[in-house]
Design a protein around this motif. Structure first.
Motif, PDB file in Angstrom:
ATOM      1  N   LYS A  11      -4.693   9.995  -2.097  1.00 46.92           N
ATOM      2  CA  LYS A  11      -4.475   8.955  -3.109  1.00 46.92           C
ATOM      3  C   LYS A  11      -3.740   7.797  -2.462  1.00 46.92           C
ATOM      4  N   ARG A  68       0.864  -1.184   0.000  1.00 53.37           N
ATOM      5  CA  ARG A  68       0.000   0.000   0.000  1.00 53.37           C
ATOM      6  C   ARG A  68       0.895   1.226   0.000  1.00 53.37           C
ATOM      7  N   THR A  69       0.713   2.084  -1.003  1.00 55.58           N
ATOM      8  CA  THR A  69       1.468   3.332  -1.072  1.00 55.58           C
ATOM      9  C   THR A  69       0.486   4.475  -0.936  1.00 55.58           C
ATOM     10  N   VAL A 103      -2.429   3.756  -3.525  1.00 51.81           N
ATOM     11  CA  VAL A 103      -2.244   2.779  -4.595  1.00 51.81           C
ATOM     12  C   VAL A 103      -1.863   1.447  -3.969  1.00 51.81           C
ATOM     13  N   TYR A 104      -2.578   0.421  -4.375  1.00 52.55           N
ATOM     14  CA  TYR A 104      -2.272  -0.939  -3.927  1.00 52.55           C
ATOM     15  C   TYR A 104      -1.655  -1.687  -5.099  1.00 52.55           C
ATOM     16  N   SER A 105      -0.622  -2.469  -4.834  1.00 51.37           N
ATOM     17  CA  SER A 105       0.001  -3.252  -5.895  1.00 51.37           C
ATOM     18  C   SER A 105       0.473  -4.587  -5.342  1.00 51.37           C
ATOM     19  N   TYR A 156      -0.148   8.583  -0.844  1.00 52.71           N
ATOM     20  CA  TYR A 156       0.410   9.856  -1.280  1.00 52.71           C
ATOM     21  C   TYR A 156      -0.248  10.985  -0.509  1.00 52.71           C
TER      22      TYR A 156
END
Length: 63
Positions: A14, A5-6, A16-18, A8
């Protein structure tokens, strides 16, 4: 760990999951599960379940 989980510091927020390298081994399984969910969504919606997708499995295949 399967997913990272990033977050911002922006407005609006914001996140972003990757998939991690380990999690990427599950990629095809996740694509198939998403396809199944999209196929079942109309039937579940008719039964009154709120269904919403923010993506489609075709997009997942190209990542």
């Amino acid at each position: 760990m399967i997913v990272t989980r990033t977050s911002y510091n922006t407005v609006p927020p914001k996140v972003v999951y990757s998939l991690t390298p380990y999690g990427s081994r599950l990629h095809q399984f996740l694509v198939e599960m998403t396809k199944l969910g999209e196929e079942l969504a109309p039937h579940l919606a008719k039964a009154g379940a709120p269904i919403e997708f923010d993506y489609h499995y075709q997009e997942m295949i190209h990542h």
